[in-house]
Write a protein that holds these residues in place. Structure first.
Motif, mmCIF file in Angstrom:
data_model
loop_
_atom_site.group_PDB
_atom_site.id
_atom_site.type_symbol
_atom_site.label_atom_id
_atom_site.label_comp_id
_atom_site.label_asym_id
_atom_site.label_seq_id
_atom_site.Cartn_x
_atom_site.Cartn_y
_atom_site.Cartn_z
ATOM 1 N N VAL A 1 1.350 5.289 -5.490
ATOM 2 C CA VAL A 1 2.316 4.700 -4.557
ATOM 3 C C VAL A 1 2.562 5.739 -3.461
ATOM 4 O O VAL A 1 3.280 6.710 -3.662
ATOM 5 C CB VAL A 1 3.626 4.323 -5.276
ATOM 6 C CG1 VAL A 1 4.608 3.707 -4.279
ATOM 7 C CG2 VAL A 1 3.353 3.387 -6.431
ATOM 8 N N LEU A 2 1.953 5.534 -2.314
ATOM 9 C CA LEU A 2 1.846 6.628 -1.340
ATOM 10 C C LEU A 2 3.198 7.162 -0.899
ATOM 11 O O LEU A 2 3.393 8.354 -0.772
ATOM 12 C CB LEU A 2 1.026 6.161 -0.130
ATOM 13 C CG LEU A 2 -0.426 5.762 -0.442
ATOM 14 C CD1 LEU A 2 -1.145 5.353 0.832
ATOM 15 C CD2 LEU A 2 -1.174 6.894 -1.129
ATOM 16 N N HIS A 3 4.130 6.274 -0.621
ATOM 17 C CA HIS A 3 5.467 6.718 -0.201
ATOM 18 C C HIS A 3 6.498 6.408 -1.277
ATOM 19 O O HIS A 3 7.561 5.860 -0.991
ATOM 20 C CB HIS A 3 5.861 6.071 1.134
ATOM 21 C CG HIS A 3 5.234 6.749 2.310
ATOM 22 N ND1 HIS A 3 5.457 6.344 3.606
ATOM 23 C CD2 HIS A 3 4.412 7.818 2.385
ATOM 24 C CE1 HIS A 3 4.772 7.142 4.427
ATOM 25 N NE2 HIS A 3 4.125 8.025 3.718
ATOM 26 N N VAL B 1 -5.013 2.543 -5.874
ATOM 27 C CA VAL B 1 -3.949 1.648 -5.408
ATOM 28 C C VAL B 1 -4.318 0.210 -5.763
ATOM 29 O O VAL B 1 -5.295 -0.322 -5.231
ATOM 30 C CB VAL B 1 -3.776 1.752 -3.879
ATOM 31 C CG1 VAL B 1 -2.609 0.895 -3.415
ATOM 32 C CG2 VAL B 1 -3.603 3.198 -3.440
ATOM 33 N N LEU C 1 0.837 -1.203 0.000
ATOM 34 C CA LEU C 1 0.000 0.000 0.000
ATOM 35 C C LEU C 1 0.870 1.250 0.000
ATOM 36 O O LEU C 1 0.649 2.183 -0.772
ATOM 37 C CB LEU C 1 -0.917 -0.014 1.233
ATOM 38 C CG LEU C 1 -1.652 1.295 1.540
ATOM 39 C CD1 LEU C 1 -2.534 1.728 0.379
ATOM 40 C CD2 LEU C 1 -2.495 1.154 2.812
ATOM 41 N N TRP C 2 1.890 1.283 0.871
ATOM 42 C CA TRP C 2 2.683 2.501 1.025
ATOM 43 C C TRP C 2 3.794 2.619 -0.004
ATOM 44 O O TRP C 2 4.162 3.716 -0.401
ATOM 45 C CB TRP C 2 3.283 2.586 2.441
ATOM 46 C CG TRP C 2 2.207 2.742 3.458
ATOM 47 C CD1 TRP C 2 1.598 1.753 4.181
ATOM 48 C CD2 TRP C 2 1.554 3.973 3.858
ATOM 49 N NE1 TRP C 2 0.614 2.287 4.998
ATOM 50 C CE2 TRP C 2 0.580 3.635 4.820
ATOM 51 C CE3 TRP C 2 1.711 5.307 3.484
ATOM 52 C CZ2 TRP C 2 -0.251 4.602 5.418
ATOM 53 C CZ3 TRP C 2 0.887 6.264 4.085
ATOM 54 C CH2 TRP C 2 -0.076 5.904 5.037
ATOM 55 N N HIS C 3 4.359 1.484 -0.402
ATOM 56 C CA HIS C 3 5.541 1.554 -1.266
ATOM 57 C C HIS C 3 5.317 0.986 -2.659
ATOM 58 O O HIS C 3 6.239 0.965 -3.468
ATOM 59 C CB HIS C 3 6.725 0.842 -0.596
ATOM 60 C CG HIS C 3 7.022 1.385 0.770
ATOM 61 N ND1 HIS C 3 6.875 0.639 1.910
ATOM 62 C CD2 HIS C 3 7.412 2.612 1.174
ATOM 63 C CE1 HIS C 3 7.178 1.392 2.963
ATOM 64 N NE2 HIS C 3 7.500 2.586 2.549
#
Lengths: 459, 459
Positions: B223-225, B391, A82-84
């Motif tokens: 891609v959040l981060h 996402v 999710l984050w990367h």
């Protein structure tokens, strides 16, 4: 990753297993936290890991034995995805680096008995190394026992760059050269060191590279490792820029140029600049297989001393002056160092790479900071970076003033007060017949430098 | 350092000693090694140290007790002076920060009994903390015993920014705003994410600031981060830039804008952009003392859900959709966080700062990532940063697709495939009567963004 690089990695691993019988575990390491654990410094994988595994993985381990490669790496968690974002799976990474097998990290303890390793820099991974191997892993600078044999074998390999390494060094150097040009071009209109630094680093970032080390961009060149950029710059100042790119695969670059902020050297600045350049050129002209690197240092020191005698700053015979370390009042560091995946290649191993077996650092003022003392051989990459600096901590030291009272004309030196620090640094690859300057496309001659500063066509 | 700052530091220390009777030791920390010990990451002093001592010293400790300040710091060695230049002496630093006394580091053990502390990030300094205090110091995230009382007192202080802090946040925001403008201006002629990132960060470096966190500059905003910059950019893409400066005193900035690479939003991009902007505007309009920050999150989620219902992407009543966490399929993170010396202020203390006493993270899909759950009060600085993302890890998850089968019109969603990720983030200072957007000078309206992209006058 292409087939060529995969073949290169395989060849490197094969050469290692010819030298080391024990299984080898190499950790990539993890990025350390900056001000809180979710805000980390950019990850830099261990150079030893990169040399054999090729990819800058995070929190990964490779195991090498008898030419066989195993990768230990955990797959991304759902939260991580999710984050990367999605990343290749463990098996995809394994295929990319040509691994024979791949396992999660918890399979590592069972494959660890009797393995040799090299300590990594980050504390968390170092702790993991000790736990998994069930023994102390001496932090960098003093590999011991089985790890020392491994370190010596890696040094032997990494000292001599293969074709892939040389191609990577060229790539890194090309970005660095473009970056220095941008810095020169922007200088006459910049108000601060920070603005010049920003123009230089922009080119490196735009090339999707990073900095191999903290840039030095300063009008106070006499501060050898100046890492701040707060000074205003003005016509009359010299600006010293020691900046090098590091490409994604980790290969470093290391280049220094010194240029006049106005675009024109003053006569005194130019005189000293030409002396430093003569030392630089002489050392490079003498660099070839079978030559002691230390001799290049002494040669550069001698040329520098001779030039300063000609200018009336030093008094005496250049050779004698160098024997007395009088040159080191103005050139207190070594003429250069190894270059590779690290900007001071393999310096995590202390002097194991820089100093040939049986050799140690000198305690002489003029030699103690020399980082490299080996017989040069084809495939070595080194820097050549003589300099001239007026360092108050040296020149105002009463003990040194007394010691060198007869060697320095202080009145004459005062004429050169607009020369705080000059360094000219290039990257030199030792070839079978001599050497090649990897950074030769960036001019060193004073006139050429003057043309690049502020020239709109240079960016 | 001016008299005002010195007075501010004194006032902060006075407020601390009113809350904490025990002596307090705060470490600055040291820069961790990158690939070898002489090649370090840029030093970032601990935020708690900076808050009370004001200067980003390296390897220093302050002791606070009853309003009295002692500085522990070693003077530069002669070798240090050669490599790093002359720096102020211990006593000069002490005078600059208004210390009552100053000692070398080896005087610290004698002044350490019964002191409370906060764990620092770097392993070497953490080890020193444990040794000198003769006890475990729980690494970040779980301060315990006497350290917990100290942490709670520091949180109470740092939650409410004083005038000096607000001035610093404004300074940091101003650099960040200029940086984003430069990024927009360069985008139509840039070929890669890396080139846009470089143009943005150049402005921050030119302002002699650094990055408060790893920049996100990407056409893959989902891609959040995302911390890589390797993608080519093309007309039709949206570029999401989440970049913030950190000034030398440590104060952070945190801003996100999303702009069209071509300079023109497509109709679908603009439609979603306007929905995100409505959520952003509504949350800011509702921000004032006495409001629960969590309510701003829920409000943003509701406005977002309503907008997606209007576009035909979500089906149902917005309030019900948010209760079911359906919005989190597209907006999976919290609406923002505390901002101060850290970009997620005091996140080194886990949720101690972000969550009011007695509150804990929810395990709900739509709330679990909320970093802040407190009643807002004047002097708080927070970010407001709603977003919309597609996402794959969420939208292709069979479990979620089944759970929200009745809530999503997948066919309609497919019309918006050119919207990978949009986030709009501003910094908001809670005032006595409402709030002030510290980053208001950087436009958010779609038309204004379009005008800035590629507009030569914008740099």
């Amino acid at each position: 990753m292409g087939d060529t690089l995969r073949a290169t990695l395989r060849a490197r691993r094969q050469r290692l297993c010819e030298r080391v019988a024990a299984p080898v575990l190499l950790w990539s390491g993890c990025a350390p936290a900056r001000n809180f654990s979710a805000n980390r410094y950019p990850h830099r994988a261990s150079s030893h890991f990169l040399y054999f595994a090729g990819l800058p993985l995070n929190d990964a381990v490779v195991r090498l034995e008898g030419g066989r490669l195993e990768l230990f790496l955990d797959d991304e968690t759902p939260a991580g995805a999710l984050w990367h974002g999605a990343r290749p799976t463990r098996d995809e990474f394994a295929a990319a680096i040509g691994a024979d097998a791949a396992y999660p990290l918890d399979a590592l303890p069972a494959r660890s008995p009797d393995a040799a390793t090299i300590a990594v820099q980050d504390a968390r991974s170092l702790q993991q190394q000790c736990q998994i191997l069930g023994r102390e892993v001496a932090p960098a600078h003093a590999p011991d026992g089985p790890d020392r044999e491994l370190a010596a074998a890696i040094v032997a390999l990494r000292l001599v760059h293969d074709a892939e390494a040389i191609a990577a060094l060229r790539e890194s150097a090309a970005i660095t050269i473009a970056a220095h040009r941008a810095g020169m071009a922007v200088t006459p209109t910049a108000r601060t060191e920070a603005e010049v630094r920003a123009a230089i680093e922009r080119v490196i970032l735009a090339g999707d590279a990073t900095l191999a080390y903290t840039s030095i961009v300063t009008v106070r060149g006499e501060v050898l490792h100046n890492g701040s950029y707060g000074n205003a710059i003005a016509p009359g100042d010299l600006l010293l820029a020691d900046v090098g790119a590091e490409i994604a695969s980790g290969w470093a670059s290391d280049v220094t140029r010194t240029w006049p902020v106005s675009g024109c050297f003053s006569p005194t600045q130019r005189a000293i600049y030409d002396v430093v350049l003569a030392a630089h050129d002489a050392a490079i002209a003498a660099a070839r297989p079978g030559v002691e690197y230390r001799e290049l240092h002494v040669l550069a020191a001698r040329i520098l001393a001779a030039g300063l005698v000609d200018l009336g700053i030093l008094k005496g015979h250049p050779e004698t002056l160098v024997e007395r370390d009088a040159h080191a009042l103005f050139f207190p560091h070594g003429v250069g160092h190894l270059l590779g995946l690290d900007v001071h290649d393999m310096e995590d191993l202390g002097d194991l790479a820089g100093y040939a077996p049986g050799r140690e650092r000198s305690d002489r003022f003029g030699l103690g900071f020399l980082r490299l003392d080996r017989l040069l051989q084809a495939g070595n990459a080194v820097t050549i970076e003589p300099g001239f600096y007026q360092v108050p901590a040296l020149l105002k030291d009463p003990r040194r003033r007394e010691q060198y009272a007869d060697a320095i004309n202080w009145e004459r030196l005062a004429d050169f007060r607009d020369v705080r620090g000059i360094r000219i640094e290039d990257e030199v690859l030792i070839t079978t017949t001599g050497c090649e300057v990897l950074t030769a496309e960036l001019p060193t001659a004073a006139e050429a430098i003057e043309r690049l500063v502020g020239s709109a066509g240079a960016v």
